[in-house]
Scaffold this motif. Sequence first.
Motif, PDB file in Angstrom:
ATOM      1  N   PRO A  79       0.836  -1.202   0.000  1.00  8.75           N
ATOM      2  CA  PRO A  79       0.000   0.000   0.000  1.00  8.75           C
ATOM      3  C   PRO A  79       0.874   1.257   0.000  1.00  8.75           C
ATOM      4  CG  PRO A  79      -0.144  -1.149   2.099  1.00  8.75           C
ATOM      5  CD  PRO A  79       0.676  -1.998   1.197  1.00  8.75           C
ATOM      6  N   ALA A  80       0.278   2.368  -0.364  1.00 12.63           N
ATOM      7  CA  ALA A  80       1.005   3.631  -0.501  1.00 12.63           C
ATOM      8  C   ALA A  80       1.656   4.058   0.811  1.00 12.63           C
ATOM      9  CB  ALA A  80       0.071   4.719  -1.006  1.00 12.63           C
ATOM     10  N   TRP A  81       0.964   3.873   1.936  1.00 16.09           N
ATOM     11  CA  TRP A  81       1.529   4.304   3.214  1.00 16.09           C
ATOM     12  C   TRP A  81       2.801   3.529   3.540  1.00 16.09           C
ATOM     13  CZ3 TRP A  81       2.211   0.741   7.000  1.00 16.09           C
ATOM     14  CH2 TRP A  81       1.451  -0.419   6.938  1.00 16.09           C
ATOM     15  N   ALA A  82       2.877   2.269   3.145  1.00 11.48           N
ATOM     16  CA  ALA A  82       4.077   1.468   3.424  1.00 11.48           C
ATOM     17  C   ALA A  82       5.248   1.952   2.581  1.00 11.48           C
ATOM     18  CB  ALA A  82       3.792  -0.007   3.162  1.00 11.48           C
ATOM     19  N   ILE A  83       4.984   2.341   1.354  1.00 13.13           N
ATOM     20  CA  ILE A  83       6.041   2.851   0.479  1.00 13.13           C
ATOM     21  C   ILE A  83       6.580   4.178   1.002  1.00 13.13           C
ATOM     22  CG2 ILE A  83       6.522   3.707  -1.852  1.00 13.13           C
ATOM     23  CD1 ILE A  83       4.490   1.609  -2.851  1.00 13.13           C
ATOM     24  N   ILE A  84       5.670   5.054   1.426  1.00 14.79           N
ATOM     25  CA  ILE A  84       6.086   6.353   1.969  1.00 14.79           C
ATOM     26  C   ILE A  84       6.899   6.154   3.255  1.00 14.79           C
ATOM     27  CG2 ILE A  84       5.237   8.493   3.019  1.00 14.79           C
ATOM     28  CD1 ILE A  84       2.920   8.342   0.954  1.00 14.79           C
ATOM     29  N   LEU A  85       6.458   5.251   4.111  1.00 10.89           N
ATOM     30  CA  LEU A  85       7.192   4.962   5.348  1.00 10.89           C
ATOM     31  C   LEU A  85       8.585   4.425   5.045  1.00 10.89           C
ATOM     32  CD1 LEU A  85       7.139   4.799   8.452  1.00 10.89           C
ATOM     33  CD2 LEU A  85       6.245   2.476   8.195  1.00 10.89           C
ATOM     34  N   LEU A  86       8.689   3.552   4.058  1.00  8.93           N
ATOM     35  CA  LEU A  86       9.978   2.999   3.661  1.00  8.93           C
ATOM     36  C   LEU A  86      10.911   4.103   3.151  1.00  8.93           C
ATOM     37  CD1 LEU A  86      11.665   0.436   3.214  1.00  8.93           C
ATOM     38  CD2 LEU A  86      10.687   0.337   0.917  1.00  8.93           C
ATOM     39  N   ILE A  87      10.393   5.028   2.367  1.00 12.25           N
ATOM     40  CA  ILE A  87      11.204   6.143   1.855  1.00 12.25           C
ATOM     41  C   ILE A  87      11.696   7.019   2.999  1.00 12.25           C
ATOM     42  CG2 ILE A  87      11.099   8.273   0.486  1.00 12.25           C
ATOM     43  CD1 ILE A  87       9.251   6.748  -1.451  1.00 12.25           C
ATOM     44  N   VAL A  88      10.821   7.309   3.967  1.00 12.17           N
ATOM     45  CA  VAL A  88      11.208   8.139   5.112  1.00 12.17           C
ATOM     46  C   VAL A  88      12.304   7.450   5.919  1.00 12.17           C
ATOM     47  CG1 VAL A  88      10.392   9.076   7.321  1.00 12.17           C
ATOM     48  CG2 VAL A  88       9.032   9.381   5.246  1.00 12.17           C
ATOM     49  N   VAL A  89      12.173   6.150   6.151  1.00 12.24           N
ATOM     50  CA  VAL A  89      13.190   5.417   6.912  1.00 12.24           C
ATOM     51  C   VAL A  89      14.522   5.442   6.177  1.00 12.24           C
ATOM     52  CG1 VAL A  89      13.859   3.112   7.701  1.00 12.24           C
ATOM     53  CG2 VAL A  89      11.550   3.961   8.139  1.00 12.24           C
ATOM     54  N   VAL A  90      14.501   5.241   4.870  1.00 15.58           N
ATOM     55  CA  VAL A  90      15.745   5.270   4.089  1.00 15.58           C
ATOM     56  C   VAL A  90      16.386   6.651   4.160  1.00 15.58           C
ATOM     57  CG1 VAL A  90      16.656   5.159   1.739  1.00 15.58           C
ATOM     58  CG2 VAL A  90      15.118   3.380   2.556  1.00 15.58           C
ATOM     59  N   LEU A  91      15.583   7.714   4.050  1.00 16.49           N
ATOM     60  CA  LEU A  91      16.129   9.072   4.133  1.00 16.49           C
ATOM     61  C   LEU A  91      16.740   9.361   5.505  1.00 16.49           C
ATOM     62  CD1 LEU A  91      13.454  11.132   2.168  1.00 16.49           C
ATOM     63  CD2 LEU A  91      15.779  10.555   1.457  1.00 16.49           C
ATOM     64  N   VAL A  92      16.107   8.886   6.569  1.00 12.51           N
ATOM     65  CA  VAL A  92      16.653   9.096   7.914  1.00 12.51           C
ATOM     66  C   VAL A  92      17.975   8.345   8.070  1.00 12.51           C
ATOM     67  CG1 VAL A  92      16.265   8.579  10.369  1.00 12.51           C
ATOM     68  CG2 VAL A  92      14.444   9.604   8.996  1.00 12.51           C
ATOM     69  N   VAL A  93      18.043   7.118   7.581  1.00 16.07           N
ATOM     70  CA  VAL A  93      19.286   6.340   7.686  1.00 16.07           C
ATOM     71  C   VAL A  93      20.395   7.021   6.898  1.00 16.07           C
ATOM     72  CG1 VAL A  93      20.372   4.159   6.998  1.00 16.07           C
ATOM     73  CG2 VAL A  93      18.166   4.150   8.157  1.00 16.07           C
ATOM     74  N   VAL A  94      20.107   7.472   5.680  1.00 14.23           N
ATOM     75  CA  VAL A  94      21.116   8.160   4.864  1.00 14.23           C
ATOM     76  C   VAL A  94      21.526   9.468   5.528  1.00 14.23           C
ATOM     77  CG1 VAL A  94      21.486   9.351   2.656  1.00 14.23           C
ATOM     78  CG2 VAL A  94      20.431   7.086   2.692  1.00 14.23           C
ATOM     79  N   GLY A  95      20.568  10.180   6.114  1.00 14.82           N
ATOM     80  CA  GLY A  95      20.877  11.434   6.797  1.00 14.82           C
ATOM     81  C   GLY A  95      21.797  11.242   7.981  1.00 14.82           C
ATOM     82  N   PHE A  96      21.598  10.186   8.747  1.00 18.69           N
ATOM     83  CA  PHE A  96      22.471   9.915   9.886  1.00 18.69           C
ATOM     84  C   PHE A  96      23.841   9.430   9.451  1.00 18.69           C
ATOM     85  CE2 PHE A  96      18.836   9.937  12.877  1.00 18.69           C
ATOM     86  CZ  PHE A  96      19.415  10.681  13.883  1.00 18.69           C
ATOM     87  N   THR A  97      23.900   8.580   8.426  1.00 17.49           N
ATOM     88  CA  THR A  97      25.205   8.057   8.009  1.00 17.49           C
ATOM     89  C   THR A  97      26.073   9.129   7.367  1.00 17.49           C
ATOM     90  OG1 THR A  97      24.265   7.291   5.915  1.00 17.49           O
ATOM     91  CG2 THR A  97      24.406   5.687   7.702  1.00 17.49           C
ATOM     92  N   THR A  98      25.472  10.085   6.696  1.00 18.23           N
ATOM     93  CA  THR A  98      26.268  11.158   6.078  1.00 18.23           C
ATOM     94  C   THR A  98      26.543  12.297   7.056  1.00 18.23           C
ATOM     95  OG1 THR A  98      24.282  12.270   5.220  1.00 18.23           O
ATOM     96  CG2 THR A  98      25.388  10.688   3.771  1.00 18.23           C
ATOM     97  N   GLY A  99      25.861  12.363   8.186  1.00 18.53           N
ATOM     98  CA  GLY A  99      26.059  13.426   9.157  1.00 18.53           C
ATOM     99  C   GLY A  99      25.217  14.653   8.881  1.00 18.53           C
ATOM    100  N   TRP A 100      24.387  14.624   7.872  1.00 19.50           N
ATOM    101  CA  TRP A 100      23.573  15.788   7.519  1.00 19.50           C
ATOM    102  C   TRP A 100      22.591  16.136   8.622  1.00 19.50           C
ATOM    103  CZ3 TRP A 100      18.295  16.508   6.740  1.00 19.50           C
ATOM    104  CH2 TRP A 100      17.927  17.723   6.172  1.00 19.50           C
ATOM    105  N   ILE A 101      21.963  15.133   9.237  1.00 20.15           N
ATOM    106  CA  ILE A 101      20.980  15.392  10.294  1.00 20.15           C
ATOM    107  C   ILE A 101      21.677  15.993  11.517  1.00 20.15           C
ATOM    108  CG2 ILE A 101      19.405  14.258  11.942  1.00 20.15           C
ATOM    109  CD1 ILE A 101      18.529  12.428   9.700  1.00 20.15           C
ATOM    110  N   GLN A 102      22.877  15.492  11.861  1.00 19.52           N
ATOM    111  CA  GLN A 102      23.585  16.025  13.018  1.00 19.52           C
ATOM    112  C   GLN A 102      23.980  17.476  12.788  1.00 19.52           C
ATOM    113  OE1 GLN A 102      24.049  13.099  11.605  1.00 19.52           O
ATOM    114  NE2 GLN A 102      24.555  11.505  13.074  1.00 19.52           N
ATOM    115  N   LYS A 103      24.444  17.798  11.573  1.00 18.81           N
ATOM    116  CA  LYS A 103      24.842  19.171  11.286  1.00 18.81           C
ATOM    117  C   LYS A 103      23.635  20.104  11.256  1.00 18.81           C
ATOM    118  CE  LYS A 103      28.566  17.753   8.293  1.00 18.81           C
ATOM    119  NZ  LYS A 103      29.040  17.733   6.919  1.00 18.81           N
ATOM    120  N   THR A 104      22.573  19.678  10.593  1.00 16.30           N
ATOM    121  CA  THR A 104      21.404  20.538  10.414  1.00 16.30           C
ATOM    122  C   THR A 104      20.711  20.825  11.734  1.00 16.30           C
ATOM    123  OG1 THR A 104      21.066  19.564   8.230  1.00 16.30           O
ATOM    124  CG2 THR A 104      19.221  20.757   9.177  1.00 16.30           C
TER     125      THR A 104
END
Length: 109
Positions: A79-104
């Motif tokens: 379902p659409a909500w599962a796809i959106i949730l998956l995208i958000v989780v991937v973005l959060v993981v990428v943000g933490f691994t690159t340090g963007w979330i910590q800097k921002t």
Amino acid sequence: MVINEKEFPVVVQAYQPGASGELFVAEQMVRNQAEVDAFSTRYAGYVIEARVVRDNELATNTNHNNRTRRTAVHRRGMPAWAIILLIVVVLVVVGFTTGWIQKTFELNL
């Protein structure tokens, strides 16, 4: 092949002529002349026959189409909500691994 509008729905059948008789190839229930023309074009070169649909075939075909339609909806995939949730989780993981979330957000983890 032209069919009178009062006779629809009908079943059109394609047979391949041969030395030992006709071999059944395909069958389709049609509800208008455009579907008859499409079937005739698809099976050009075969013997095309039409027959009137019996009442029990019409009821069976209607139930089968509804059942197929429901099954196709359930087999669509995630379902659409599962796809959106998956995208958000991937973005959060990428943000933490690159340090963007910590800097921002100025986080010290």
